[in-house]
Scaffold this active site. Sequence first.
Site, PDB file in Angstrom:
ATOM      1  CB  ILE A  89      -1.007  -0.027   1.258  1.00 29.39           C
ATOM      2  CG1 ILE A  89      -2.010   1.238   1.496  1.00 29.39           C
ATOM      3  CG2 ILE A  89      -0.345  -0.314   2.580  1.00 29.39           C
ATOM      4  CD1 ILE A  89      -2.887   1.165   2.594  1.00 29.39           C
ATOM      5  CB  SER A  90       1.018   4.216  -1.785  1.00 23.22           C
ATOM      6  OG  SER A  90       1.006   3.410  -3.210  1.00 23.22           O
ATOM      7  CD  GLN A  91       5.803   8.566   1.454  1.00 17.03           C
ATOM      8  OE1 GLN A  91       6.183   8.178   0.299  1.00 17.03           O
ATOM      9  NE2 GLN A  91       6.469   9.233   2.319  1.00 17.03           N
TER      10      GLN A  91
END
Length: 231
Positions: free
Chosen positions: A81-83
């Site tokens: 899951i992206s930053q």
Amino acid sequence: MTAAWWMLVALAVPVALLWAADPYQKQRDQMVREQMEARGVRSRQVLGVMRAVPRHLFVPPDLAPQAYRDHPLPIGHGQTISQPYIVAFMTELLELTPSHRVLEIGTGSGYQAAVLALLAEQVYSIEIVAPLGEQAAKLLRSLGHANVEVRIGNGYAGWPEKAPFDRIIVTAAPPEIPKALVEQLRNGGRLVAPVGEGPYGQDLVVLEKSASGRISQKKVLPVAFVPMVNR
Ligand code: SAH
């Protein structure tokens, strides 16, 4: 008690109830202040949505306490899951309005899709790893996001049956922007994607299609996404 006291109680009770209902609200507010506002994300709508979406539900349960930290997290199947900041930054770049139909490539956890769902009319999201896409679809349904449709498939082909799209967001990195996606973008539309295949990451690219269909693009930020696979 004086009237002023009663006012204070009347204010404090709902705030306390809100915090009790979501123990992560404080962390989300802090994430928005320190990771997003401090770095220049300005859109009131985007910041409001980042304060609202329960990111801790989109990560594996044992990682929930880390959900609001300033980095990506593993979500299984070798994916991430992206930053949080990158999600906010890419969402702001899309310049969404409530009438937009949006295509997302790389459903992953479903977090970005939930963010889009609160800012656009309809979200179509494609995920190539079936168990990830199925789990995300289930979570999005349980959270009441009836305007998100998830499909298992290869994002290189886009979703021709639902095209054209006002906005397209790619959350895995292709070596170059897939042709089908540019074709499925409406005139006047905008696409945001991490592009490149070097070992040191990619460039976040914003592609615009003018009213007459002319394409222009610019690089806005170096980023590091998982590769967009083609199989
Ligand atoms: N947007 C996601 C993060 C995505 S990580 C979130 O909010 O959690 C990138 C995702 O893209 C991974 O789940 C990966 O499986 C998926 N992916 C990679 N190549 C793809 C392709 N060709 N088509 C669709 N999805 C792809």
